[in-house]
Design a protein around this motif. Sequence first.
Motif: not given
Length: 195
Positions: A73-91
């Motif tokens: 979801g958006r909120v979870s994803y934006e939490g990662g982006v805020k921490a500097g991770v644009n794609d936590a699951y590239e694999h």
Amino acid sequence: MRTLTYLVACTLDGYIAAPDREDPTQREGFFLMQGDHGEALLRDWPEIIPTHVRPALGLADTPNKHFDTVLEGRVSYEGGVKAGVNDAYEHLRHLVFSRTLTEVPGEKVELVNTDPVAKVRELKQEEGAKIWLVGGATLAGALRDEIDELVLKLHPVTAGSGVPLLEGEFQPRRFKLADVERFDSGVLHLTYVRP
């Protein structure tokens, strides 16, 4: 047909995050980060470990065991982006669901702004491994009828309030307990399937 698994950590009273929706792994006393349950996660569910953390844990070249797709979801994803991770699951094939975002910074992240149920039904018809629903509660609530398997990493802590496992209207759904894994840390991994 592929299946959808909601695999998520939660408290004894059913919360997956604090009321401010910040990453629970960054809050002391919320979820246990150390213990024998962590070793089991690395062994049994290596694909749920974020890509940028995998090399430090010796998982850089570890193949996915269960999932090839992750939904967020958006909120979870934006939490990662805020921490500097644009794609936590590239694999994994990574889909982010939002009706408000118009773009995402992760190059391979797919933004979905249509009906999540229709999209998940489409994904289930495709060839591939299981689909992992990482969160959050709003997306999980919208997809509750599509969840085939529920894996709870139940931590021995109560929160009192916060983000529930599922948001939405009162709609009881029954699941069948398929597996229980107990750890000395007090964490339980509970696997439920739709009967």
